[in-house]
Scaffold this motif. Structure first.
Motif, short mmCIF file in Angstrom:
data_model
loop_
_atom_site.label_atom_id
_atom_site.label_comp_id
_atom_site.label_asym_id
_atom_site.label_seq_id
_atom_site.Cartn_x
_atom_site.Cartn_y
_atom_site.Cartn_z
N TYR A 33 0.83 -1.19 0.00
CA TYR A 33 0.00 0.00 0.00
C TYR A 33 0.87 1.25 0.00
CZ TYR A 33 -3.57 -3.32 1.43
OH TYR A 33 -4.41 -4.38 1.48
N ILE A 46 -9.02 1.54 2.56
CA ILE A 46 -8.16 0.40 2.23
C ILE A 46 -9.00 -0.75 1.71
CG2 ILE A 46 -6.63 -1.35 3.22
CD1 ILE A 46 -5.47 0.82 4.98
N SER A 50 -8.63 -2.33 -2.07
CA SER A 50 -8.27 -3.72 -2.29
C SER A 50 -9.37 -4.46 -3.04
CB SER A 50 -7.97 -4.42 -0.96
OG SER A 50 -9.11 -4.44 -0.15
#
Length: 61
Positions: A33, A46, A50
């Motif tokens: 990341y 996040i 993803s």
């Protein structure tokens, strides 16, 4: 060697293993990341990132 010394050495060994695991995880997360994404304050960013572009695992086909 008495039982207490054995427990003490076991605890030290376990703490070393956990410390190494944390270091490895830190490097893997840092590579997966960007810094901007990791320091963002938006909840779910996040997970959303993803879901759109999941990180590729090595050896996966």
């Amino acid at each position: 060697m008495n039982t207490f010394a054995l427990l003490e050495y076991s605890a030290w060994g376990l703490s070393i293993l956990l410390g190494l695991w944390m270091l490895v995880d830190m490097f893997r997360t840092d590579r997966s990341y960007s810094e901007d994404l990791l320091t963002s304050s938006r909840e779910g960013e996040i997970e959303d990132a993803s879901a759109v572009d999941p990180p590729q695992k090595r050896g996966a086909r």
